[in-house]
Design a protein around this motif. Structure first.
Motif, PDB file in Angstrom:
ATOM      1  N   VAL A   1       0.688  -1.140   0.002  1.00 51.74           N
ATOM      2  CA  VAL A   1       0.164  -0.034  -0.020  1.00 51.74           C
ATOM      3  C   VAL A   1       0.808   1.372   0.027  1.00 51.74           C
ATOM      4  O   VAL A   1       1.675   1.488   0.901  1.00 51.74           O
ATOM      5  CB  VAL A   1      -0.912   0.173   1.379  1.00 51.74           C
ATOM      6  CG1 VAL A   1      -1.713   1.362   1.138  1.00 51.74           C
ATOM      7  CG2 VAL A   1      -2.104  -1.166   1.358  1.00 51.74           C
ATOM      8  N   PRO A   2       0.901   2.210  -1.101  1.00 53.25           N
ATOM      9  CA  PRO A   2       1.426   3.272  -1.061  1.00 53.25           C
ATOM     10  C   PRO A   2       1.216   4.244   0.041  1.00 53.25           C
ATOM     11  O   PRO A   2      -0.031   4.162   0.619  1.00 53.25           O
ATOM     12  CB  PRO A   2       1.031   4.117  -2.371  1.00 53.25           C
ATOM     13  CG  PRO A   2       0.794   2.811  -3.161  1.00 53.25           C
ATOM     14  CD  PRO A   2       0.164   1.838  -2.243  1.00 53.25           C
ATOM     15  N   GLN A   3       2.190   4.833   0.884  1.00 52.75           N
ATOM     16  CA  GLN A   3       1.913   5.416   2.093  1.00 52.75           C
ATOM     17  C   GLN A   3       0.850   6.548   1.828  1.00 52.75           C
ATOM     18  O   GLN A   3       0.021   6.773   2.577  1.00 52.75           O
ATOM     19  CB  GLN A   3       3.232   6.265   2.590  1.00 52.75           C
ATOM     20  CG  GLN A   3       3.190   6.513   3.930  1.00 52.75           C
ATOM     21  CD  GLN A   3       4.484   6.877   4.509  1.00 52.75           C
ATOM     22  OE1 GLN A   3       5.456   7.098   4.074  1.00 52.75           O
ATOM     23  NE2 GLN A   3       4.779   7.031   5.934  1.00 52.75           N
ATOM     24  N   ALA A   4       0.951   7.217   0.451  1.00 52.72           N
ATOM     25  CA  ALA A   4      -0.005   8.326   0.399  1.00 52.72           C
ATOM     26  C   ALA A   4      -1.516   7.733   0.257  1.00 52.72           C
ATOM     27  O   ALA A   4      -2.430   8.647   0.301  1.00 52.72           O
ATOM     28  CB  ALA A   4       0.219   9.019  -0.834  1.00 52.72           C
ATOM     29  N   LEU A   5      -1.806   6.584   0.000  1.00 59.38           N
ATOM     30  CA  LEU A   5      -3.200   6.018  -0.076  1.00 59.38           C
ATOM     31  C   LEU A   5      -3.590   5.360   1.065  1.00 59.38           C
ATOM     32  O   LEU A   5      -4.471   4.721   1.160  1.00 59.38           O
ATOM     33  CB  LEU A   5      -2.990   5.089  -1.263  1.00 59.38           C
ATOM     34  CG  LEU A   5      -2.662   5.621  -2.515  1.00 59.38           C
ATOM     35  CD1 LEU A   5      -2.819   4.393  -3.571  1.00 59.38           C
ATOM     36  CD2 LEU A   5      -3.422   6.929  -2.828  1.00 59.38           C
ATOM     37  N   ALA A   6      -2.717   5.326   2.347  1.00 59.93           N
ATOM     38  CA  ALA A   6      -3.033   4.640   3.505  1.00 59.93           C
ATOM     39  C   ALA A   6      -4.275   5.094   4.153  1.00 59.93           C
ATOM     40  O   ALA A   6      -4.884   6.181   4.152  1.00 59.93           O
ATOM     41  CB  ALA A   6      -1.818   4.708   4.318  1.00 59.93           C
ATOM     42  N   SER A   7      -5.039   4.011   4.741  1.00 54.26           N
ATOM     43  CA  SER A   7      -6.238   4.376   5.533  1.00 54.26           C
ATOM     44  C   SER A   7      -5.977   3.440   6.937  1.00 54.26           C
ATOM     45  O   SER A   7      -5.130   3.081   7.410  1.00 54.26           O
ATOM     46  CB  SER A   7      -7.454   3.699   5.065  1.00 54.26           C
ATOM     47  OG  SER A   7      -8.624   4.304   5.743  1.00 54.26           O
ATOM     48  N   CYS A   8      -7.121   3.116   7.508  1.00 55.19           N
ATOM     49  CA  CYS A   8      -7.146   2.525   8.900  1.00 55.19           C
ATOM     50  C   CYS A   8      -7.001   0.856   8.922  1.00 55.19           C
ATOM     51  O   CYS A   8      -6.595   0.271   9.583  1.00 55.19           O
ATOM     52  CB  CYS A   8      -8.307   2.812   9.918  1.00 55.19           C
ATOM     53  SG  CYS A   8      -9.855   2.713   9.116  1.00 55.19           S
ATOM     54  N   HIS A   9      -7.572   0.214   7.747  1.00 53.35           N
ATOM     55  CA  HIS A   9      -7.428  -1.116   7.820  1.00 53.35           C
ATOM     56  C   HIS A   9      -6.956  -1.403   6.434  1.00 53.35           C
ATOM     57  O   HIS A   9      -7.340  -0.721   5.377  1.00 53.35           O
ATOM     58  CB  HIS A   9      -8.821  -1.731   8.136  1.00 53.35           C
ATOM     59  CG  HIS A   9      -9.987  -1.361   7.123  1.00 53.35           C
ATOM     60  ND1 HIS A   9     -10.757  -0.049   7.727  1.00 53.35           N
ATOM     61  CD2 HIS A   9     -10.538  -1.670   6.242  1.00 53.35           C
ATOM     62  CE1 HIS A   9     -11.656   0.073   6.715  1.00 53.35           C
ATOM     63  NE2 HIS A   9     -11.650  -0.807   5.845  1.00 53.35           N
ATOM     64  N   THR A  10      -6.556  -2.833   6.160  1.00 51.45           N
ATOM     65  CA  THR A  10      -6.093  -3.317   4.893  1.00 51.45           C
ATOM     66  C   THR A  10      -6.798  -4.623   4.680  1.00 51.45           C
ATOM     67  O   THR A  10      -6.923  -5.370   5.541  1.00 51.45           O
ATOM     68  CB  THR A  10      -4.677  -3.313   5.055  1.00 51.45           C
ATOM     69  OG1 THR A  10      -3.796  -1.979   5.335  1.00 51.45           O
ATOM     70  CG2 THR A  10      -3.829  -4.060   3.457  1.00 51.45           C
TER      71      THR A  10
ATOM     72  N   PHE B   1      -3.874   1.363  -7.764  1.00 45.86           N
ATOM     73  CA  PHE B   1      -2.737   1.442  -7.715  1.00 45.86           C
ATOM     74  C   PHE B   1      -1.823   0.268  -8.155  1.00 45.86           C
ATOM     75  O   PHE B   1      -2.597  -0.834  -7.910  1.00 45.86           O
ATOM     76  CB  PHE B   1      -2.132   1.909  -5.939  1.00 45.86           C
ATOM     77  CG  PHE B   1      -2.378   0.836  -5.042  1.00 45.86           C
ATOM     78  CD1 PHE B   1      -1.576  -0.171  -4.636  1.00 45.86           C
ATOM     79  CD2 PHE B   1      -3.737   0.948  -4.220  1.00 45.86           C
ATOM     80  CE1 PHE B   1      -1.874  -1.078  -3.667  1.00 45.86           C
ATOM     81  CE2 PHE B   1      -4.021  -0.161  -3.440  1.00 45.86           C
ATOM     82  CZ  PHE B   1      -3.048  -0.912  -3.140  1.00 45.86           C
ATOM     83  N   ASP B   2      -0.567   0.480  -8.561  1.00 47.39           N
ATOM     84  CA  ASP B   2       0.019  -0.624  -8.995  1.00 47.39           C
ATOM     85  C   ASP B   2       1.188  -1.295  -8.028  1.00 47.39           C
ATOM     86  O   ASP B   2       1.189  -0.201  -6.958  1.00 47.39           O
ATOM     87  CB  ASP B   2       0.536  -0.676 -10.399  1.00 47.39           C
ATOM     88  CG  ASP B   2       1.421   0.338 -10.837  1.00 47.39           C
ATOM     89  OD1 ASP B   2       1.998   0.829  -9.707  1.00 47.39           O
ATOM     90  OD2 ASP B   2       1.465   0.832 -11.953  1.00 47.39           O
ATOM     91  N   ALA B   3       1.857  -2.158  -8.477  1.00 46.26           N
ATOM     92  CA  ALA B   3       3.313  -2.614  -7.681  1.00 46.26           C
ATOM     93  C   ALA B   3       4.193  -1.509  -7.550  1.00 46.26           C
ATOM     94  O   ALA B   3       5.139  -1.280  -6.408  1.00 46.26           O
ATOM     95  CB  ALA B   3       3.834  -3.767  -8.228  1.00 46.26           C
ATOM     96  N   ASP B   4       4.252  -0.502  -8.400  1.00 48.56           N
ATOM     97  CA  ASP B   4       5.154   0.780  -8.643  1.00 48.56           C
ATOM     98  C   ASP B   4       4.663   1.820  -7.702  1.00 48.56           C
ATOM     99  O   ASP B   4       5.288   2.840  -7.804  1.00 48.56           O
ATOM    100  CB  ASP B   4       5.579   0.965  -9.945  1.00 48.56           C
ATOM    101  CG  ASP B   4       6.002  -0.012 -10.657  1.00 48.56           C
ATOM    102  OD1 ASP B   4       7.034  -0.937 -10.146  1.00 48.56           O
ATOM    103  OD2 ASP B   4       6.220  -0.245 -11.953  1.00 48.56           O
ATOM    104  N   GLY B   5       3.395   1.565  -7.175  1.00 49.38           N
ATOM    105  CA  GLY B   5       2.966   3.004  -6.353  1.00 49.38           C
ATOM    106  C   GLY B   5       2.164   3.887  -7.466  1.00 49.38           C
ATOM    107  O   GLY B   5       1.770   4.894  -6.797  1.00 49.38           O
TER     108      GLY B   5
END
Length: 151
Positions: A74-83, A139-143
């Motif tokens: 998960v790219p840091q800029a797209l993070a939320s509370c759960h995955t 998002f892809d593997a490259d972020g």
């Protein structure tokens, strides 16, 4: 005469009913596995939203959510509370079930989708705050990411 065992006829019929009712029909054993902080309440509400939409959800408590997100890509800029993980994809945050269903149906070449932050009015975040407009991004593997849906 139909020679299939009664159980298989029943399973086939239930699959058709679910398809015509608009519910998801998944391969046996496929479920949403959601990782969440044990102290977060909105994550459980998102799991309830997913269950109400026909998904099986397994909730896994973790005090190492940063590591879970890093491992999931998960790219840091797209993070939320759960995955969450389903069907080989990552679903980050309060993504609506309809978007997850679309992801699984279209099978795009992405690592996953995310509702960055905790948008008010998104599934699991309804209530005390006025709803806000938000995007779900793939998002892809490259972020690299782009808009998948707008709400």
């Amino acid at each position: 005469m139909n020679t299939r065992p009664a159980f298989l006829r029943l399973v086939s019929a239930l699959g058709l009913v679910a398809a015509f009712a608009g519910g998801p029909v998944f391969a046996a054993g496929e479920e949403v596995v959601m990782y969440k902080d044990p102290n977060c309440g909105c994550c459980g509400k998102w799991a309830e939203h997913m269950r109400a939409s026909g998904f099986a959800v397994k909730e896994v408590r973790s005090t190492a959510m940063s590591a879970v997100k890093r491992e999931a890509g998960v790219p840091q800029a797209l993070a939320s509370c759960h995955t969450a993980k389903i069907g080989g994809y990552v679903v980050e945050g309060h993504v609506p079930a309809a978007d997850v269903r679309r992801l699984l149906a279209e099978k795009p070449k992405v690592a996953g989708i995310a509702a960055p932050g905790m948008p008010a009015g998104s599934p699991g975040m309804e209530g005390a705050y006025p709803s806000e407009r938000y995007d779900v991004v793939s998002f892809d593997a490259d972020g690299k990411h782009r808009t998948f849906a707008s709400h």
